[in-house]
Design an enzyme around this catalytic site. Structure first.
Site, mmCIF file in Angstrom:
data_model
loop_
_atom_site.group_PDB
_atom_site.id
_atom_site.type_symbol
_atom_site.label_atom_id
_atom_site.label_comp_id
_atom_site.label_asym_id
_atom_site.label_seq_id
_atom_site.Cartn_x
_atom_site.Cartn_y
_atom_site.Cartn_z
ATOM 1 N N ASP A 80 9.078 -2.065 -0.289
ATOM 2 C CA ASP A 80 9.890 -2.577 -1.146
ATOM 3 C C ASP A 80 10.777 -1.519 -1.867
ATOM 4 O OD1 ASP A 80 9.907 -5.928 -2.328
ATOM 5 O OD2 ASP A 80 10.939 -4.176 -3.573
ATOM 6 N N ASP B 195 11.433 -10.869 3.677
ATOM 7 C CA ASP B 195 11.831 -11.713 2.715
ATOM 8 C C ASP B 195 12.741 -10.914 1.736
ATOM 9 O OD1 ASP B 195 11.509 -14.302 1.434
ATOM 10 O OD2 ASP B 195 9.870 -13.602 0.187
ATOM 11 N N ASP C 114 13.930 2.098 0.021
ATOM 12 C CA ASP C 114 15.278 1.182 0.248
ATOM 13 C C ASP C 114 15.486 1.079 1.665
ATOM 14 O OD1 ASP C 114 17.672 -0.315 0.472
ATOM 15 O OD2 ASP C 114 18.722 1.074 -1.192
ATOM 16 N N GLY D 99 4.128 -9.085 -3.411
ATOM 17 C CA GLY D 99 2.992 -8.966 -2.463
ATOM 18 C C GLY D 99 2.284 -10.227 -1.856
ATOM 19 N N TRP E 23 3.395 -12.440 0.415
ATOM 20 C CA TRP E 23 3.277 -12.720 1.688
ATOM 21 C C TRP E 23 2.344 -11.637 2.331
ATOM 22 C CZ3 TRP E 23 8.255 -13.445 4.915
ATOM 23 C CH2 TRP E 23 9.048 -14.605 4.447
ATOM 24 N N LYS F 84 14.258 -13.935 5.881
ATOM 25 C CA LYS F 84 15.296 -14.849 5.172
ATOM 26 C C LYS F 84 16.709 -15.054 5.378
ATOM 27 C CE LYS F 84 14.756 -14.272 0.470
ATOM 28 N NZ LYS F 84 13.703 -14.853 -0.611
#
Ligand code: SAM
Length: 247
Positions: free
Chosen positions: A103, A143, A119, A80, A82, A183
């Protein structure tokens, strides 16, 4: 774990973790790195849930992405960091803006953040996320990192697949003027993905925040000024209402 991070002389302690035979396993190397990592200690001191928070803070110092009242999607949000940083920037606790975070793992609640454990690779994930957003987003940030297998090529392909899906989702949900931050691995936004981002966004660049370990291939791609091709919700509210469009 309560490990003193400084010695009696005030200098940072270097912690070495070794097996009885004096060998260092990869898990022990990870633990050693955590114990010696100044960002881990600083995150604990300053109340950030992860050292990753500093990556977004540093990206933000350079890019000035997050503004009061923005609507944000945080992909791969746990634990958590970000979301915490973004919540502060957009004034979420004071009732400004919106953050929808997802997540694979559970995430302890952050006031105001809408969290769903899912997912992102599930076929219905983008649709469920769009429903949670209930309107266009100003920033989609990812991320997400698939569990490393240790096999370089496989890990690279897995992260590229996640970024491509995230970019596709961003195209569906972003308001014109919006931004996509994700990312990637060094060399991970080449070819088709980079070309697509350049076509759909006014500016595309790569960033390597200092908090991103120098020895890792991790890198962030930041695409700003979404041109709005096929953006959903374009008729759910004028794009000019969006903080991203008011740059
Ligand atoms: C580096 S961590 C994110 C750290 C986070 N940004 C923070 O500041 O605390 C990467 C996260 O991506 C999540 N992740 C990886 N693959 C995913 C997927 N397919 N769907 C959802 N989350 C995923 C992992 O569970 C992990 O929590």
């Amino acid at each position: 774990m309560n490990t003193p991070s400084r010695g009696p002389d005030g200098r940072p302690l270097k912690v070495r973790v070794k097996t009885a035979r004096g060998r260092t396993t990869s898990q022990q190397k990870w633990l050693q790195r955590q114990l010696n990592d100044p960002y881990v200690a600083r995150a604990r001191r300053e109340g950030w849930r992860s050292r990753a928070a500093f990556k977004l803070i540093e990206i933000e110092e350079k890019a000035r992405l997050l503004k009061k009242g923005m609507r944000i999607v945080d992909l791969g949000a746990a634990p958590g960091g970000w979301s915490q940083v973004a919540a502060q920037k957009i004034g979420l606790e004071a009732g400004h803006g919106k953050i929808v975070a997802i997540d694979l793992l559970e995430m302890e609640a952050i006031p105001g953040v809408v969290f769903a454990q899912m997912d992102f690779l599930e076929p219905d994930a983008p649709e469920r996320l769009l429903a949670l957003m209930d309107g266009p987003a100003d920033v989609v940030m990812s991320d997400m990192a698939a569990n490393a297998t240790g096999h370089k090529k496989t890990d690279h392909l897995k992260i590229v697949a996640l970024v491509e899906l995230a970019a596709e989702f961003a195209r569906q949900v972003l308001a014109p003027g919006g931004a996509f931050l994700a990312k990637v691995l060094q060399g991970g936004t080449e070819g088709a993905l980079l070309a697509d981002l350049k076509r759909d966004f006014a500016q595309v660049k790569h960033l390597k925040p200092a908090a991103s370990r120098a020895d890792s291939a991790e890198l962030y791609v930041l695409a700003t000024g979404y041109r709005g091709r096929g953006a959903v919700g374009a008729d759910e509210g004028s794009p000019t209402d969006s903080p991203a469009a008011q740059e």
